[in-house]
Motif scaffolding. Structure first.
Motif, PDB file in Angstrom:
ATOM      1  N   LEU A  16       0.840  -1.187   0.000  1.00  7.64           N
ATOM      2  CA  LEU A  16       0.000   0.000   0.000  1.00  7.64           C
ATOM      3  C   LEU A  16       0.879   1.242   0.000  1.00  7.64           C
ATOM      4  CD1 LEU A  16      -2.601  -1.045   2.712  1.00  7.64           C
ATOM      5  CD2 LEU A  16      -2.909  -1.065   0.237  1.00  7.64           C
ATOM      6  N   ALA A  17       0.534   2.212  -0.807  1.00  6.88           N
ATOM      7  CA  ALA A  17       1.290   3.467  -0.838  1.00  6.88           C
ATOM      8  C   ALA A  17       1.029   4.247   0.448  1.00  6.88           C
ATOM      9  CB  ALA A  17       0.879   4.300  -2.054  1.00  6.88           C
ATOM     10  N   PHE A  18       1.986   5.079   0.812  1.00  6.30           N
ATOM     11  CA  PHE A  18       1.789   5.973   1.949  1.00  6.30           C
ATOM     12  C   PHE A  18       0.670   6.955   1.626  1.00  6.30           C
ATOM     13  CE2 PHE A  18       6.289   4.911   2.718  1.00  6.30           C
ATOM     14  CZ  PHE A  18       6.233   4.583   4.061  1.00  6.30           C
ATOM     15  N   GLN A  22       1.035  10.404   5.833  1.00 10.78           N
ATOM     16  CA  GLN A  22       2.172   9.550   6.196  1.00 10.78           C
ATOM     17  C   GLN A  22       3.433   9.999   5.459  1.00 10.78           C
ATOM     18  OE1 GLN A  22       0.273   5.888   5.013  1.00 10.78           O
ATOM     19  NE2 GLN A  22       0.387   5.093   7.116  1.00 10.78           N
ATOM     20  N   ARG A  23       3.269  10.310   4.185  1.00 12.05           N
ATOM     21  CA  ARG A  23       4.407  10.756   3.363  1.00 12.05           C
ATOM     22  C   ARG A  23       5.028  12.025   3.955  1.00 12.05           C
ATOM     23  NH1 ARG A  23       6.355  10.188  -1.753  1.00 12.05           N
ATOM     24  NH2 ARG A  23       7.187  12.069  -2.704  1.00 12.05           N
ATOM     25  N   VAL A  79       5.678   7.101  12.630  1.00 14.17           N
ATOM     26  CA  VAL A  79       4.738   7.144  11.512  1.00 14.17           C
ATOM     27  C   VAL A  79       4.226   5.721  11.327  1.00 14.17           C
ATOM     28  CG1 VAL A  79       4.379   7.645   9.063  1.00 14.17           C
ATOM     29  CG2 VAL A  79       5.993   9.029  10.390  1.00 14.17           C
ATOM     30  N   ASP A  80       2.963   5.516  11.602  1.00  8.62           N
ATOM     31  CA  ASP A  80       2.350   4.192  11.520  1.00  8.62           C
ATOM     32  C   ASP A  80       2.187   3.778  10.057  1.00  8.62           C
ATOM     33  OD1 ASP A  80       1.252   1.931  12.675  1.00  8.62           O
ATOM     34  OD2 ASP A  80      -0.781   2.718  12.541  1.00  8.62           O
ATOM     35  N   TYR A  81       2.442   2.493   9.772  1.00 11.62           N
ATOM     36  CA  TYR A  81       2.266   1.974   8.421  1.00 11.62           C
ATOM     37  C   TYR A  81       1.988   0.480   8.521  1.00 11.62           C
ATOM     38  CZ  TYR A  81       3.082   0.433   3.670  1.00 11.62           C
ATOM     39  OH  TYR A  81       2.950  -0.133   2.434  1.00 11.62           O
ATOM     40  N   MET A  82       1.088  -0.016   7.679  1.00  4.88           N
ATOM     41  CA  MET A  82       0.844  -1.440   7.563  1.00  4.88           C
ATOM     42  C   MET A  82       0.723  -1.754   6.085  1.00  4.88           C
ATOM     43  SD  MET A  82       0.514  -4.403   8.615  1.00  4.88           S
ATOM     44  CE  MET A  82      -0.160  -5.162  10.046  1.00  4.88           C
ATOM     45  N   CYS A  83       1.491  -2.719   5.630  1.00  4.14           N
ATOM     46  CA  CYS A  83       1.580  -3.021   4.207  1.00  4.14           C
ATOM     47  C   CYS A  83       0.312  -3.661   3.636  1.00  4.14           C
ATOM     48  CB  CYS A  83       2.779  -3.913   3.919  1.00  4.14           C
ATOM     49  SG  CYS A  83       2.661  -5.541   4.681  1.00  4.14           S
ATOM     50  N   GLY A  84      -0.579  -4.131   4.483  1.00  5.82           N
ATOM     51  CA  GLY A  84      -1.817  -4.742   4.003  1.00  5.82           C
ATOM     52  C   GLY A  84      -1.722  -6.247   3.857  1.00  5.82           C
ATOM     53  N   ILE A  85      -0.568  -6.840   4.112  1.00  2.00           N
ATOM     54  CA  ILE A  85      -0.405  -8.291   4.018  1.00  2.00           C
ATOM     55  C   ILE A  85      -0.562  -8.872   5.411  1.00  2.00           C
ATOM     56  CG2 ILE A  85       1.197 -10.163   3.489  1.00  2.00           C
ATOM     57  CD1 ILE A  85       2.548  -8.246   1.485  1.00  2.00           C
ATOM     58  N   MET A  86      -1.432  -9.849   5.530  1.00  2.00           N
ATOM     59  CA  MET A  86      -1.665 -10.517   6.811  1.00  2.00           C
ATOM     60  C   MET A  86      -1.218 -11.971   6.689  1.00  2.00           C
ATOM     61  SD  MET A  86      -3.072  -8.125   8.617  1.00  2.00           S
ATOM     62  CE  MET A  86      -4.092  -8.734   9.908  1.00  2.00           C
ATOM     63  N   PHE A  87      -0.526 -12.467   7.690  1.00  3.74           N
ATOM     64  CA  PHE A  87      -0.100 -13.871   7.691  1.00  3.74           C
ATOM     65  C   PHE A  87      -0.974 -14.661   8.606  1.00  3.74           C
ATOM     66  CE2 PHE A  87       3.742 -11.720   6.318  1.00  3.74           C
ATOM     67  CZ  PHE A  87       4.129 -12.528   5.260  1.00  3.74           C
TER      68      PHE A  87
END
Length: 87
Positions: A16-18, A22-23, A79-87
């Motif tokens: 996911l883009a910032f 976030q950017r 700066v919070d970020y989550m790539c969107g991939i869940m394991f």
């Protein structure tokens, strides 16, 4: 390096883009490591980035006397970020 990380997530197509917020926040960070020497301890500050947490500041306090143990640790998400991939 901050500009490279932000640019990579805008172009890689896999993560996911910032968001604009976030950017802006990421590019405003001072990510340089810092070391401060006190009379009995040394404080080390580093900023890291992961796809599963974002930009995180870690501050370690280390005893100056041998065996130089870590006597304190603080972590703060800058700066919070989550790539969107869940394991």
């Amino acid at each position: 390096a901050l500009e490279g990380i932000v640019a990579d997530f805008a172009e890689d197509g896999q993560s996911l883009a910032f968001t604009p917020e976030q950017r802006k926040a990421a590019l405003a960070l001072d990510a340089r490591p810092r070391i401060e020497f006190g009379p009995d301890t040394v404080t080390v500050r580093v900023v890291t980035f992961s796809k599963w947490g974002g930009f995180e500041e870690s501050v370690y306090t280390v005893a100056r006397a041998a065996p130089n143990r870590i006597v304190g640790e603080e972590r703060t998400i800058l700066v919070d970020y989550m790539c969107g991939i869940m394991f």
